[in-house]
Design a protein around this motif. Sequence first.
Motif, PDB file in Angstrom:
ATOM      1  N   PRO A   1       8.148  50.425  30.453  1.00  0.00           N
ATOM      2  CA  PRO A   1       9.208  51.252  29.863  1.00  0.00           C
ATOM      3  C   PRO A   1       9.356  52.565  30.626  1.00  0.00           C
ATOM      4  CG  PRO A   1       7.245  51.267  28.468  1.00  0.00           C
ATOM      5  CD  PRO A   1       7.001  50.268  29.559  1.00  0.00           C
ATOM      6  N   VAL A   2      10.566  53.089  30.618  1.00  0.00           N
ATOM      7  CA  VAL A   2      10.827  54.357  31.289  1.00  0.00           C
ATOM      8  C   VAL A   2      10.892  55.476  30.254  1.00  0.00           C
ATOM      9  CG1 VAL A   2      12.052  53.285  33.203  1.00  0.00           C
ATOM     10  CG2 VAL A   2      13.314  54.014  31.197  1.00  0.00           C
ATOM     11  N   GLU A   3      10.823  56.707  30.744  1.00  0.00           N
ATOM     12  CA  GLU A   3      10.889  57.853  29.852  1.00  0.00           C
ATOM     13  C   GLU A   3      12.285  57.993  29.262  1.00  0.00           C
ATOM     14  OE1 GLU A   3       9.220  61.556  31.271  1.00  0.00           O
ATOM     15  OE2 GLU A   3       8.260  60.430  32.887  1.00  0.00           O
ATOM     16  N   ASP A   4      12.352  58.601  28.082  1.00  0.00           N
ATOM     17  CA  ASP A   4      13.630  58.864  27.424  1.00  0.00           C
ATOM     18  C   ASP A   4      14.129  60.238  27.868  1.00  0.00           C
ATOM     19  OD1 ASP A   4      15.814  58.905  25.786  1.00  0.00           O
ATOM     20  OD2 ASP A   4      14.680  59.324  23.956  1.00  0.00           O
ATOM     21  N   PHE A   5      15.215  60.263  28.606  1.00  0.00           N
ATOM     22  CA  PHE A   5      15.759  61.505  29.130  1.00  0.00           C
ATOM     23  C   PHE A   5      16.945  62.011  28.308  1.00  0.00           C
ATOM     24  CE2 PHE A   5      13.680  59.793  32.975  1.00  0.00           C
ATOM     25  CZ  PHE A   5      12.892  60.893  33.278  1.00  0.00           C
ATOM     26  N   THR A   6      17.096  61.551  27.076  1.00  0.00           N
ATOM     27  CA  THR A   6      18.229  61.954  26.249  1.00  0.00           C
ATOM     28  C   THR A   6      18.232  63.454  26.000  1.00  0.00           C
ATOM     29  OG1 THR A   6      18.205  59.801  25.179  1.00  0.00           O
ATOM     30  CG2 THR A   6      19.418  61.541  24.072  1.00  0.00           C
ATOM     31  N   THR A   7      17.099  64.016  25.618  1.00  0.00           N
ATOM     32  CA  THR A   7      17.028  65.442  25.332  1.00  0.00           C
ATOM     33  C   THR A   7      17.325  66.261  26.584  1.00  0.00           C
ATOM     34  OG1 THR A   7      15.380  65.000  23.636  1.00  0.00           O
ATOM     35  CG2 THR A   7      15.563  67.262  24.401  1.00  0.00           C
ATOM     36  N   THR A   8      16.762  65.864  27.705  1.00  0.00           N
ATOM     37  CA  THR A   8      17.005  66.570  28.958  1.00  0.00           C
ATOM     38  C   THR A   8      18.481  66.539  29.323  1.00  0.00           C
ATOM     39  OG1 THR A   8      14.813  65.893  29.689  1.00  0.00           O
ATOM     40  CG2 THR A   8      16.321  66.692  31.370  1.00  0.00           C
ATOM     41  N   CYS A   9      19.102  65.399  29.154  1.00  0.00           N
ATOM     42  CA  CYS A   9      20.526  65.261  29.467  1.00  0.00           C
ATOM     43  C   CYS A   9      21.372  66.137  28.546  1.00  0.00           C
ATOM     44  CB  CYS A   9      20.933  63.794  29.341  1.00  0.00           C
ATOM     45  SG  CYS A   9      22.625  63.472  29.809  1.00  0.00           S
ATOM     46  N   MET A  10      21.048  66.183  27.267  1.00  0.00           N
ATOM     47  CA  MET A  10      21.799  67.010  26.324  1.00  0.00           C
ATOM     48  C   MET A  10      21.648  68.496  26.651  1.00  0.00           C
ATOM     49  SD  MET A  10      23.363  64.948  24.350  1.00  0.00           S
ATOM     50  CE  MET A  10      23.831  65.862  22.919  1.00  0.00           C
ATOM     51  N   ILE A  11      20.459  68.921  27.012  1.00  0.00           N
ATOM     52  CA  ILE A  11      20.237  70.325  27.355  1.00  0.00           C
ATOM     53  C   ILE A  11      21.018  70.696  28.613  1.00  0.00           C
ATOM     54  CG2 ILE A  11      18.505  71.974  28.185  1.00  0.00           C
ATOM     55  CD1 ILE A  11      16.531  70.600  26.247  1.00  0.00           C
ATOM     56  N   MET A  12      20.978  69.846  29.635  1.00  0.00           N
ATOM     57  CA  MET A  12      21.711  70.140  30.865  1.00  0.00           C
ATOM     58  C   MET A  12      23.226  70.112  30.624  1.00  0.00           C
ATOM     59  SD  MET A  12      19.697  71.125  33.060  1.00  0.00           S
ATOM     60  CE  MET A  12      20.953  71.341  34.286  1.00  0.00           C
ATOM     61  N   GLY A  13      23.690  69.231  29.763  1.00  0.00           N
ATOM     62  CA  GLY A  13      25.105  69.234  29.404  1.00  0.00           C
ATOM     63  C   GLY A  13      25.510  70.538  28.738  1.00  0.00           C
ATOM     64  N   PHE A  14      24.647  71.037  27.851  1.00  0.00           N
ATOM     65  CA  PHE A  14      24.913  72.324  27.194  1.00  0.00           C
ATOM     66  C   PHE A  14      24.925  73.464  28.208  1.00  0.00           C
ATOM     67  CE2 PHE A  14      23.115  76.190  25.281  1.00  0.00           C
ATOM     68  CZ  PHE A  14      24.162  76.504  24.424  1.00  0.00           C
ATOM     69  N   VAL A  15      23.976  73.469  29.127  1.00  0.00           N
ATOM     70  CA  VAL A  15      23.914  74.525  30.152  1.00  0.00           C
ATOM     71  C   VAL A  15      25.170  74.498  31.015  1.00  0.00           C
ATOM     72  CG1 VAL A  15      22.683  75.273  32.231  1.00  0.00           C
ATOM     73  CG2 VAL A  15      21.404  74.677  30.169  1.00  0.00           C
ATOM     74  N   ASN A  16      25.600  73.325  31.433  1.00  0.00           N
ATOM     75  CA  ASN A  16      26.814  73.212  32.246  1.00  0.00           C
ATOM     76  C   ASN A  16      28.046  73.661  31.475  1.00  0.00           C
ATOM     77  OD1 ASN A  16      25.755  72.301  34.708  1.00  0.00           O
ATOM     78  ND2 ASN A  16      25.583  70.229  33.915  1.00  0.00           N
ATOM     79  N   LEU A  17      28.148  73.258  30.224  1.00  0.00           N
ATOM     80  CA  LEU A  17      29.277  73.670  29.396  1.00  0.00           C
ATOM     81  C   LEU A  17      29.280  75.181  29.213  1.00  0.00           C
ATOM     82  CD1 LEU A  17      31.644  72.702  27.650  1.00  0.00           C
ATOM     83  CD2 LEU A  17      30.041  72.555  25.746  1.00  0.00           C
ATOM     84  N   LEU A  18      28.113  75.764  29.035  1.00  0.00           N
ATOM     85  CA  LEU A  18      28.006  77.203  28.835  1.00  0.00           C
ATOM     86  C   LEU A  18      28.481  77.978  30.070  1.00  0.00           C
ATOM     87  CD1 LEU A  18      27.072  79.313  26.790  1.00  0.00           C
ATOM     88  CD2 LEU A  18      24.830  79.228  27.863  1.00  0.00           C
TER      89      LEU A  18
END
Length: 61
Positions: free
Chosen positions: A7-24
Amino acid sequence: MSRPVQPVEDFTTTCMIMGFVNLLWVFVLVFLLWGFPAVIVLAVIMNAGIDRLRSHLNSQA
């Protein structure tokens, strides 16, 4: 030589944080260039797009 699937790591939280940073930073850039009304217009347009995408995805399910 075959290896077992792991199994691979879950990068959902990382993706959401980076999306927020980009939007900001995009909102800050728009605010600096054109002011607060442009940020509000951009936010309304993005919200409408997200709502449309959500309804489209829900209709396919």
